[in-house]
Write a protein that holds these residues in place. Sequence first.
Motif, short mmCIF file in Angstrom:
data_model
loop_
_atom_site.label_atom_id
_atom_site.label_comp_id
_atom_site.label_asym_id
_atom_site.label_seq_id
_atom_site.Cartn_x
_atom_site.Cartn_y
_atom_site.Cartn_z
N ILE A 28 -65.08 57.33 40.88
CA ILE A 28 -63.73 57.43 41.40
C ILE A 28 -63.34 58.90 41.46
O ILE A 28 -63.72 59.68 40.58
CB ILE A 28 -62.74 56.61 40.52
CG1 ILE A 28 -61.42 56.42 41.24
CG2 ILE A 28 -62.57 57.25 39.14
CD1 ILE A 28 -60.55 55.33 40.62
N GLU A 29 -62.63 59.29 42.52
CA GLU A 29 -62.11 60.65 42.62
C GLU A 29 -60.77 60.71 41.91
O GLU A 29 -59.96 59.78 42.01
CB GLU A 29 -61.96 61.06 44.08
CG GLU A 29 -63.29 61.32 44.74
CD GLU A 29 -63.17 61.89 46.14
OE1 GLU A 29 -62.11 62.47 46.49
OE2 GLU A 29 -64.15 61.76 46.90
N ILE A 30 -60.57 61.81 41.18
CA ILE A 30 -59.35 61.99 40.40
C ILE A 30 -58.75 63.33 40.77
O ILE A 30 -59.46 64.34 40.82
CB ILE A 30 -59.65 61.92 38.89
CG1 ILE A 30 -60.32 60.57 38.55
CG2 ILE A 30 -58.37 62.11 38.07
CD1 ILE A 30 -60.78 60.44 37.13
N VAL A 73 -60.38 65.99 32.71
CA VAL A 73 -61.03 64.68 32.63
C VAL A 73 -62.07 64.69 31.51
O VAL A 73 -62.14 63.76 30.69
CB VAL A 73 -61.67 64.29 33.98
CG1 VAL A 73 -62.58 63.08 33.83
CG2 VAL A 73 -60.59 64.03 35.02
N TRP A 74 -62.84 65.76 31.43
CA TRP A 74 -63.86 65.89 30.39
C TRP A 74 -63.22 65.83 29.00
O TRP A 74 -63.71 65.13 28.12
CB TRP A 74 -64.63 67.19 30.59
CG TRP A 74 -65.74 67.43 29.63
CD1 TRP A 74 -65.82 68.45 28.73
CD2 TRP A 74 -66.93 66.66 29.45
NE1 TRP A 74 -66.98 68.37 28.01
CE2 TRP A 74 -67.69 67.27 28.44
CE3 TRP A 74 -67.42 65.51 30.05
CZ2 TRP A 74 -68.91 66.77 28.00
CZ3 TRP A 74 -68.65 65.02 29.61
CH2 TRP A 74 -69.38 65.65 28.61
N GLN A 86 -55.77 52.82 26.12
CA GLN A 86 -54.82 53.04 27.20
C GLN A 86 -55.41 52.75 28.58
O GLN A 86 -54.66 52.52 29.53
CB GLN A 86 -54.30 54.48 27.18
CG GLN A 86 -53.48 54.82 25.96
CD GLN A 86 -53.00 56.25 25.99
OE1 GLN A 86 -52.71 56.81 27.03
NE2 GLN A 86 -52.92 56.85 24.81
N PHE A 87 -56.74 52.77 28.69
CA PHE A 87 -57.31 52.57 30.02
C PHE A 87 -58.53 51.63 30.06
O PHE A 87 -59.01 51.32 31.15
CB PHE A 87 -57.68 53.92 30.67
CG PHE A 87 -58.66 54.76 29.91
CD1 PHE A 87 -60.02 54.59 30.09
CD2 PHE A 87 -58.22 55.71 29.00
CE1 PHE A 87 -60.93 55.38 29.39
CE2 PHE A 87 -59.11 56.50 28.31
CZ PHE A 87 -60.47 56.34 28.50
N GLN A 120 -57.47 52.63 36.06
CA GLN A 120 -56.49 52.88 35.00
C GLN A 120 -56.65 54.29 34.43
O GLN A 120 -55.66 54.96 34.12
CB GLN A 120 -56.60 51.83 33.89
CG GLN A 120 -56.14 50.47 34.35
CD GLN A 120 -56.34 49.37 33.34
OE1 GLN A 120 -55.77 48.31 33.51
NE2 GLN A 120 -57.13 49.54 32.29
N PHE A 121 -57.89 54.76 34.30
CA PHE A 121 -58.15 56.11 33.83
C PHE A 121 -57.58 57.12 34.82
O PHE A 121 -56.92 58.09 34.43
CB PHE A 121 -59.64 56.33 33.63
CG PHE A 121 -59.98 57.68 33.07
CD1 PHE A 121 -59.92 57.90 31.70
CD2 PHE A 121 -60.37 58.73 33.89
CE1 PHE A 121 -60.23 59.14 31.17
CE2 PHE A 121 -60.67 59.97 33.37
CZ PHE A 121 -60.61 60.18 32.01
N LYS A 122 -57.82 56.91 36.10
CA LYS A 122 -57.30 57.79 37.15
C LYS A 122 -55.78 57.86 37.07
O LYS A 122 -55.20 58.96 37.11
CB LYS A 122 -57.74 57.27 38.52
CG LYS A 122 -57.13 58.01 39.71
CD LYS A 122 -57.56 57.34 41.01
CE LYS A 122 -56.83 57.91 42.20
NZ LYS A 122 -57.45 59.10 42.74
N GLU A 123 -55.14 56.72 36.96
CA GLU A 123 -53.68 56.68 36.87
C GLU A 123 -53.18 57.44 35.65
O GLU A 123 -52.23 58.21 35.72
CB GLU A 123 -53.19 55.23 36.83
CG GLU A 123 -51.70 55.10 36.87
CD GLU A 123 -51.24 53.66 36.91
OE1 GLU A 123 -50.18 53.37 36.33
OE2 GLU A 123 -51.93 52.83 37.52
N LEU A 124 -53.82 57.23 34.50
CA LEU A 124 -53.46 57.94 33.29
C LEU A 124 -53.56 59.45 33.49
O LEU A 124 -52.63 60.20 33.16
CB LEU A 124 -54.37 57.52 32.12
CG LEU A 124 -54.22 58.30 30.82
CD1 LEU A 124 -52.94 57.88 30.10
CD2 LEU A 124 -55.43 58.09 29.92
#
Length: 143
Positions: A8-10, A17-18, A29-30, A135-139
Motif C-alpha cells: 500500500i502507498e502511504i 512508517v519505519w 490500533q491497526f 488501517q495502518f495507512k489511515e493511522l
Amino acid sequence: MSRLQEQIEIDVPAEQVWAQLHRIDEYPQFVDGVRSAFAEGESRAHFDVGAGGEPRGFDTELTERGGEQVLAWQTLGGSPELKGAFAVLELDDGHCELQARLEYDGAALREAFGGPKGFAQVRAVEQAVRTDLEQFKELMENR
C-alpha cells in the motif's frame, strides 16, 4: 506454506512508517484481532489476540531488522507457524510504499484460530492483511 504479499502507498515519509512499525504496543490500533502487544527485549514481542472467539497469545522473534528497511519476524513455540516481513520503500520525500509478506500453514492456522478451509481461507487471510494495511495507512496519514 502459503504465501501472501500485499502493498500500500502511504502519504508520509518512509522514516515515519519505519518508526511506527517498531512501536509494538500500538499494533492493536491497526491489526484486527490484536488485543494487546508488547516488546520483550530487543528481538521478541508478545501478542494477545482474539480469534475464533478464543483469547490466545503468541510470541514472535524478529529475524531481521534494519538493512533496507525490512522488518522480518516469525512465531515461536506452540503457536501456528507464521513468518512475515514488512518492507518500507521510499517513493519520494513525502511518500512510501509498505509491503507486507506473510507465510503460513493453512491447516495450522485453521486449527489455532478457526475459520474457513481452502480457497475461502486464503481469501480471508488476504482480506485481513489488506484491511490491516488500510488501517495502518489511515493511522499514519491522520497523525
